[in-house]
Enzyme design. Structure first.
Site, PDB file in Angstrom:
ATOM      1  N   ASP A   1     -11.580   0.382   6.989  1.00 16.43           N
ATOM      2  CA  ASP A   1     -12.721   1.099   6.421  1.00 16.43           C
ATOM      3  C   ASP A   1     -13.874   1.055   7.420  1.00 16.43           C
ATOM      4  OD1 ASP A   1     -11.218   1.108   4.095  1.00 16.43           O
ATOM      5  OD2 ASP A   1     -12.261  -0.637   3.258  1.00 16.43           O
TER       6      ASP A   1
HETATM    7  N1  URA Z   1      -8.460  -3.613   2.977  1.00 17.05           N
HETATM    8  C1  URA Z   1      -9.642  -3.043   2.742  1.00 17.05           C
HETATM    9  O1  URA Z   1     -10.126  -3.057   1.622  1.00 17.05           O
HETATM   10  N2  URA Z   1     -10.266  -2.447   3.767  1.00 17.05           N
HETATM   11  C2  URA Z   1      -9.790  -2.428   5.020  1.00 17.05           C
HETATM   12  O2  URA Z   1     -10.432  -1.884   5.906  1.00 17.05           O
HETATM   13  C3  URA Z   1      -8.564  -3.039   5.260  1.00 17.05           C
HETATM   14  C4  URA Z   1      -7.902  -3.630   4.220  1.00 17.05           C
END
Ligand code: URA
Length: 252
Positions: free
Chosen positions: A117
């Site tokens: 993310d």
């Molecule tokens: N899980 C998440 O919530 N975000 C990420 O970026 C990777 C794994």
């Protein structure tokens, strides 16, 4: 082992292939072969004079796969918070492609292995090895990933057991392989989560579901590759062992 052609149209002596891949000098490579440390396509080679096709041969030294194609690139990037996991961004937002601009400009067709993310920091693998990337992203190979999450609230003793047993999310159950609490401070907990799936926002959704929204998330490990103390925004080449571990993890 084969007598078929290498890149320049001729089969290549095994010790030469090893030397060109940077494993050892030709002389030292011959010794490795004589000592039975080298396998080609699953068969141990001890005699001299074997020729291979570097384009197709799977060569291992002491069990470690040797990457023969020197155009293949394997990088570990420490993605900073706020940077989007795309190679270019239509809206002009900061993206992973900006951090790799030198290599992209030099013509390397790189892609990221899965996504983090924008708000997540940490280890993102980047490669131009399509087959490896494809397999690493595929859930069937179950490559484990480790995250450090700062969550709201003081986590209870039984939370690890609950997460390992599985939590129902809107798109199906999710489980973790490992959960531990590293620190509790000011009404927040720092926890370590290891899991092997890659559904979108999985760590954030999982922890929110059990009452602990995530405030900060860092990926510190992907299979055998650790982030270590790499500076945010920087990338490094994976070493031979790390690449070999990734290959091994997905049956290549
Ligand atoms: N899980 C998440 O919530 N975000 C990420 O970026 C990777 C794994």
């Amino acid at each position: 082992m084969t007598e078929s052609a290498g890149r320049d149209g001729a089969p290549v002596r095994l010790q030469k292939v090893l030397a060109q891949a940077g494993v050892a000098s030709r002389r030292a490579s011959e010794e490795m072969i004589a000592r039975g440390r080298v396998e080609v396509d699953g068969e141990r080679v001890r005699k001299m004079g074997v020729k291979v096709d570097p384009a197709t041969a799977v060569i291992r030294v002491d069990g470690t796969r040797i990457v023969l194609d020197d155009t293949l690139v394997y990088l570990a990037l420490n993605k900073p918070r706020g940077v989007h996991t795309t190679m270019s961004d239509d809206l002009g937002r900061p993206c992973v492609g900006d951090l790799l601009a030198g290599r992209v400009d030099a013509g390397q067709r790189l892609f990221h292995v899965g996504r983090l993310d924008a708000d997540t920091e940490g280890l993102l693998l980047v490669t131009n090895d399509g087959e490896l990337a494809h397999r690493l992203m595929h859930p069937s190979y179950e490559v484990s990933k480790t995250y450090m999450a700062t969550v709201v609230g003081v986590v209870s003793k039984g939370l690890g057991r609950q997460l390992r047993a599985g939590v129902e999310l809107e798109d199906g159950p999710a489980t973790v392989d490992h959960f531990s609490v590293l620190d509790i401070h000011d009404g927040r907990s720092l926890v370590k989560v290891v899991l092997h799936e890659g559904r979108k926002h999985i760590v954030r959704r999982l922890l929110a579901e059990v009452g602990h929204p995530v405030e900060g998330l860092v990926r510190t490990r992907f299979g055998g590759v650790a982030l270590g103390d790499q500076r945010a925004g920087s990338f490094r080449k994976l070493n031979r062992q790390e690449v070999s571990d990734l290959y091994g993890a997905v049956g290549l």
